[in-house]
Scaffold this motif. Structure first.
Motif, mmCIF file in Angstrom:
data_model
loop_
_atom_site.group_PDB
_atom_site.id
_atom_site.type_symbol
_atom_site.label_atom_id
_atom_site.label_comp_id
_atom_site.label_asym_id
_atom_site.label_seq_id
_atom_site.Cartn_x
_atom_site.Cartn_y
_atom_site.Cartn_z
ATOM 1 N N MET A 86 0.522 -0.701 -0.281
ATOM 2 C CA MET A 86 0.013 0.006 -0.055
ATOM 3 C C MET A 86 0.564 1.189 -0.096
ATOM 4 S SD MET A 86 -2.905 1.222 2.948
ATOM 5 C CE MET A 86 -3.962 -0.386 2.565
ATOM 6 N N LYS A 87 0.635 2.449 -1.450
ATOM 7 C CA LYS A 87 1.277 3.179 -0.952
ATOM 8 C C LYS A 87 0.402 4.406 -0.224
ATOM 9 C CE LYS A 87 4.013 2.141 -5.478
ATOM 10 N NZ LYS A 87 4.535 2.675 -6.551
ATOM 11 N N TYR A 88 0.925 5.515 -0.039
ATOM 12 C CA TYR A 88 0.426 6.376 0.448
ATOM 13 C C TYR A 88 -0.804 7.042 0.024
ATOM 14 C CZ TYR A 88 4.798 6.496 3.473
ATOM 15 O OH TYR A 88 5.762 5.772 4.777
ATOM 16 N N THR A 89 -0.927 7.126 -1.377
ATOM 17 C CA THR A 89 -1.356 7.652 -1.986
ATOM 18 C C THR A 89 -3.382 6.742 -1.736
ATOM 19 O OG1 THR A 89 -0.407 6.031 -4.090
ATOM 20 C CG2 THR A 89 -0.650 8.438 -3.999
ATOM 21 N N ASP A 90 -3.280 5.802 -1.611
ATOM 22 C CA ASP A 90 -3.847 4.531 -1.034
ATOM 23 C C ASP A 90 -4.702 4.961 0.144
ATOM 24 O OD1 ASP A 90 -3.659 3.212 -4.346
ATOM 25 O OD2 ASP A 90 -2.008 1.723 -2.866
ATOM 26 N N LEU A 91 -3.784 5.775 0.656
ATOM 27 C CA LEU A 91 -4.475 6.174 2.396
ATOM 28 C C LEU A 91 -5.270 7.499 2.231
ATOM 29 C CD1 LEU A 91 -1.241 5.202 4.421
ATOM 30 C CD2 LEU A 91 -3.874 4.019 4.504
ATOM 31 N N THR A 92 -6.018 7.191 3.157
ATOM 32 C CA THR A 92 -7.135 8.830 3.179
ATOM 33 C C THR A 92 -6.424 8.736 4.732
ATOM 34 O OG1 THR A 92 -8.023 8.846 1.582
ATOM 35 C CG2 THR A 92 -8.950 10.314 3.039
ATOM 36 N N ILE A 93 -6.398 10.176 5.410
ATOM 37 C CA ILE A 93 -6.115 10.117 7.002
ATOM 38 C C ILE A 93 -7.567 11.525 7.499
ATOM 39 C CG2 ILE A 93 -5.466 10.527 9.574
ATOM 40 C CD1 ILE A 93 -2.695 10.120 7.988
ATOM 41 N N PHE A 94 -8.371 11.202 8.409
ATOM 42 C CA PHE A 94 -8.757 11.844 9.255
ATOM 43 C C PHE A 94 -9.464 12.435 10.030
ATOM 44 C CE2 PHE A 94 -12.013 10.548 6.173
ATOM 45 C CZ PHE A 94 -12.293 11.396 5.136
ATOM 46 N N THR A 95 -8.572 13.785 10.620
ATOM 47 C CA THR A 95 -8.474 14.126 12.197
ATOM 48 C C THR A 95 -9.069 14.731 12.571
ATOM 49 O OG1 THR A 95 -6.426 15.070 13.219
ATOM 50 C CG2 THR A 95 -6.461 16.365 11.398
ATOM 51 N N ASP A 96 -9.556 14.678 13.518
ATOM 52 C CA ASP A 96 -10.458 15.202 14.293
ATOM 53 C C ASP A 96 -9.861 17.103 15.404
ATOM 54 O OD1 ASP A 96 -12.453 16.851 16.652
ATOM 55 O OD2 ASP A 96 -10.685 15.831 18.011
ATOM 56 N N LEU A 97 -10.165 18.223 14.923
ATOM 57 C CA LEU A 97 -9.613 19.425 15.622
ATOM 58 C C LEU A 97 -8.990 19.554 17.078
ATOM 59 C CD1 LEU A 97 -10.710 21.853 13.398
ATOM 60 C CD2 LEU A 97 -8.027 20.946 12.663
ATOM 61 N N ASP A 98 -9.864 19.682 17.555
ATOM 62 C CA ASP A 98 -10.011 20.091 19.221
ATOM 63 C C ASP A 98 -9.879 18.795 19.415
ATOM 64 O OD1 ASP A 98 -10.903 23.175 18.976
ATOM 65 O OD2 ASP A 98 -12.208 22.189 17.300
ATOM 66 N N GLY A 99 -8.268 19.040 21.250
ATOM 67 C CA GLY A 99 -8.491 18.252 20.971
ATOM 68 C C GLY A 99 -7.328 16.814 20.995
ATOM 69 N N THR A 100 -7.372 16.753 19.935
ATOM 70 C CA THR A 100 -6.557 16.379 18.592
ATOM 71 C C THR A 100 -5.628 16.995 17.998
ATOM 72 O OG1 THR A 100 -8.165 14.591 17.814
ATOM 73 C CG2 THR A 100 -6.590 14.537 16.997
ATOM 74 N N LEU A 101 -6.009 17.778 17.159
ATOM 75 C CA LEU A 101 -4.927 18.108 16.581
ATOM 76 C C LEU A 101 -4.395 19.298 16.987
ATOM 77 C CD1 LEU A 101 -2.824 18.617 13.800
ATOM 78 C CD2 LEU A 101 -5.342 19.047 13.011
ATOM 79 N N ILE A 102 -5.614 20.560 17.918
ATOM 80 C CA ILE A 102 -5.631 21.314 18.487
ATOM 81 C C ILE A 102 -5.909 21.932 19.608
ATOM 82 C CG2 ILE A 102 -5.335 23.128 16.300
ATOM 83 C CD1 ILE A 102 -7.873 23.911 16.738
ATOM 84 N N ASP A 103 -5.904 22.599 20.573
ATOM 85 C CA ASP A 103 -6.231 22.551 21.928
ATOM 86 C C ASP A 103 -5.934 24.619 22.537
ATOM 87 O OD1 ASP A 103 -7.189 21.130 24.187
ATOM 88 O OD2 ASP A 103 -6.108 22.457 25.343
ATOM 89 N N TYR A 104 -7.176 24.353 22.881
ATOM 90 C CA TYR A 104 -7.271 25.583 22.912
ATOM 91 C C TYR A 104 -6.771 26.731 23.968
ATOM 92 C CZ TYR A 104 -10.212 24.640 27.973
ATOM 93 O OH TYR A 104 -10.077 23.755 28.762
ATOM 94 N N ARG A 105 -6.109 25.774 25.322
ATOM 95 C CA ARG A 105 -4.837 25.627 25.734
ATOM 96 C C ARG A 105 -3.573 26.704 25.224
ATOM 97 N NH1 ARG A 105 -6.553 20.149 29.131
ATOM 98 N NH2 ARG A 105 -6.918 19.573 27.357
ATOM 99 N N ASP A 106 -3.641 25.410 24.013
ATOM 100 C CA ASP A 106 -2.535 26.368 23.202
ATOM 101 C C ASP A 106 -2.351 27.562 22.936
ATOM 102 O OD1 ASP A 106 -0.895 24.122 24.204
ATOM 103 O OD2 ASP A 106 -1.651 23.012 22.693
#
Length: 270
Positions: free
Chosen positions: A1-21
């Protein structure tokens, strides 16, 4: 499997970003996402936030796939400014919402729909007031008459138990309640979630389950993690999420999204 076959979903708050930062994306996460996209991967956001704020983060990280917003009520392609799908709350909820705010006069409340608060400004005012312990912002009930995706309630921690007991006992046709943050509860269209949005993309042949990855940290991410073939949660996530996640990453503040990308690259080398 190459990266072209992968799709990633990320949540924002608490996963990628946070109000404390200050809602800043850490360099470790940012560099890992950009490298993944440059290597051919597809990357998207799945959040409860509105389109304008989501698009700002999408531009920063180089999103190249339709994003899930309003906790699954809509899917939008920011490259073309077109919606893949929209799901609204049923009409006739005014009396139910009125009963809630009369019983809990201290609760903050905003509506999310096609014609109001697309930029998260009212939600931010409410949230900031809650953090400061002040009287919270409340949108005029008239906005509920428009095409409405969801209603957000801001609840002080001291009142969580009584508020949760009450709203979870309600039987409002075509809806359900979900806690989406330590301070926030939402009423959403029945059977609509981040997971249902991913399932919709499967049914449209836009995604393939075994090549779809998703990471989150809270209860509104559970269905997304369960729906993804490669689900992950942050170390601080509730046990319910860990029970369906294939991967558990490092804590948010140590770069959870970058850690997840490293795990996927390890298991699926290009």
């Amino acid at each position: 499997m190459k990266y072209t076959d992968l799709t990633i979903f990320t949540d924002l708050d608490g996963t990628l970003i946070d109000y404390r930062d200050g809602f800043e994306i850490g360099a470790k996460n940012l560099n890992a996402i950009r490298a993944f996209v440059e290597d051919g991967g597809r990357f998207a956001i799945a959040t409860g936030r509105a389109p304008m704020m989501t698009e700002l983060f999408a531009q920063k990280i180089g999103v190249n796939f339709p994003c899930i917003i309003y906790n699954g009520c809509a899917i939008v392609n920011f490259d073309t400014a077109e919606y893949v799908s929209k799901e609204y709350l049923p009409s006739g909820l005014e009396s139910h919402i009125t009963a809630i705010i009369e019983k809990f006069p201290w609760v903050g409340m905003v509506f999310k729909g096609d014609t109001q608060d697309a930029d998260n400004s009212e939600e931010q005012l409410m949230f900031e007031a809650l953090i400061r312990g002040e009287t919270m912002h409340r949108t005029d009930l008239v906005h509920l008459k428009n095409n409405c995706f969801k209603v957000i309630f801001a609840v002080p921690l001291a009142h969580h138990a009584e508020f949760a007991d009450y709203v979870y006992s309600l039987d409002i046709s075509g809806t359900y309640f979900l806690q989406t943050h330590e301070y926030l509860f939402e009423i959403l269209p029945k059977d609509v979630s981040k997971g249902s949005a991913i399932e919709k993309l499967y049914n449209m042949n836009i995604l393939v389950r075994e090549k779809t990855a998703a990471i989150g940290d809270y209860y509104n991410d559970y269905t997304m993690i369960a729906a993804a073939g490669l689900g992950a949660c942050v170390a601080s996530s509730p046990d319910k999420l860990k029970s369906v996640a294939k991967y558990v990453t490092c804590p948010y503040e140590q770069g959870a999204v970058a850690d997840f990308i490293d795990m996927l690259k390890r298991d699926f080398p290009a």
